[in-house]
Design a protein around this motif. Structure first.
Motif, PDB file in Angstrom:
ATOM      1  N   UNK A 126       0.835  -1.198   0.000  1.00 20.75           N
ATOM      2  CA  UNK A 126       0.000   0.000   0.000  1.00 20.75           C
ATOM      3  C   UNK A 126       0.873   1.252   0.000  1.00 20.75           C
ATOM      4  N   UNK A 127       1.979   1.225   0.752  1.00 22.83           N
ATOM      5  CA  UNK A 127       2.866   2.378   0.792  1.00 22.83           C
ATOM      6  C   UNK A 127       3.453   2.649  -0.580  1.00 22.83           C
ATOM      7  N   UNK A 128       3.834   1.595  -1.284  1.00 25.48           N
ATOM      8  CA  UNK A 128       4.418   1.765  -2.606  1.00 25.48           C
ATOM      9  C   UNK A 128       3.406   2.398  -3.549  1.00 25.48           C
ATOM     10  N   UNK A 185       3.536   7.323  -5.188  1.00 25.04           N
ATOM     11  CA  UNK A 185       3.471   8.077  -6.442  1.00 25.04           C
ATOM     12  C   UNK A 185       2.828   9.450  -6.247  1.00 25.04           C
ATOM     13  N   UNK A 186       2.142   9.653  -5.136  1.00 22.10           N
ATOM     14  CA  UNK A 186       1.434  10.903  -4.872  1.00 22.10           C
ATOM     15  C   UNK A 186       2.122  11.648  -3.743  1.00 22.10           C
ATOM     16  N   UNK A 187       2.265  12.957  -3.896  1.00 22.97           N
ATOM     17  CA  UNK A 187       2.810  13.722  -2.780  1.00 22.97           C
ATOM     18  C   UNK A 187       1.648  14.246  -1.928  1.00 22.97           C
ATOM     19  N   UNK A 188       1.954  14.654  -0.712  1.00 24.03           N
ATOM     20  CA  UNK A 188       0.924  15.086   0.242  1.00 24.03           C
ATOM     21  C   UNK A 188       0.128  16.278  -0.271  1.00 24.03           C
ATOM     22  N   UNK A 189       0.773  17.200  -0.981  1.00 29.92           N
ATOM     23  CA  UNK A 189       0.064  18.368  -1.503  1.00 29.92           C
ATOM     24  C   UNK A 189      -1.002  17.954  -2.516  1.00 29.92           C
ATOM     25  N   UNK A 190      -0.662  16.977  -3.365  1.00 30.29           N
ATOM     26  CA  UNK A 190      -1.631  16.513  -4.365  1.00 30.29           C
ATOM     27  C   UNK A 190      -2.823  15.840  -3.682  1.00 30.29           C
ATOM     28  N   UNK A 191      -2.560  15.002  -2.696  1.00 30.13           N
ATOM     29  CA  UNK A 191      -3.640  14.327  -1.968  1.00 30.13           C
ATOM     30  C   UNK A 191      -4.509  15.357  -1.261  1.00 30.13           C
TER      31      UNK A 191
END
Length: 127
Positions: free
Chosen positions: A6-8, A12-18
């Motif tokens: 799940x971590x992998x 691919x997404x950074x915290x700002x995008x999420x």
């Protein structure tokens, strides 16, 4: 283990995008206010219905239950062929004046070598 996979996937997404996909409390509140304003008439009519139902219940007046139309509980076995299913559908839906029976007989009767129950003979149409 399963946690590592799940971590992998999330790497691919950074915290700002999420964070950009998640509404803040303020944004959610604003969106709710807009929705309530757009649907004000409906919400008011529902509140009126609820108040009327409560007043009627307090006075011992109850709305009669709504009657629902039952579906036919015809104990027929499933059709064995497409021709049989078509003939049954035509009988139940009363579509006889909208159907090209010659085409159906050509499709089901002659091609498959079977007599389609309920359909007139080929040539019975006024051609």
């Amino acid at each position: 283990g399963a946690g590592g996979g799940e971590e992998e996937d999330l790497s691919d997404f950074d915290d700002d995008e999420i964070d950009s996909y998640i509404r803040t409390e303020e944004e959610a509140g604003h969106r709710e206010d807009v929705w309530n304003e757009m649907n004000r008439e409906y919400l008011e009519s529902q509140a009126d219905k609820q108040r009327q139902a409560e007043a009627n219940a307090a006075n011992g007046i109850f709305a009669p239950p709504t009657k629902r139309k039952r579906k036919s509980t015809d104990p027929q076995a499933p059709a064995k062929t497409a021709a049989e299913a078509t003939a049954r559908m035509l009988k139940t839906k009363n579509l006889s004046n909208k159907v090209n029976y010659s085409a159906l007989k050509n499709l089901f009767g002659e091609e498959m070598g079977i007599e389609v129950e309920g359909l007139p003979a080929v040539g019975d149409d006024d051609e």
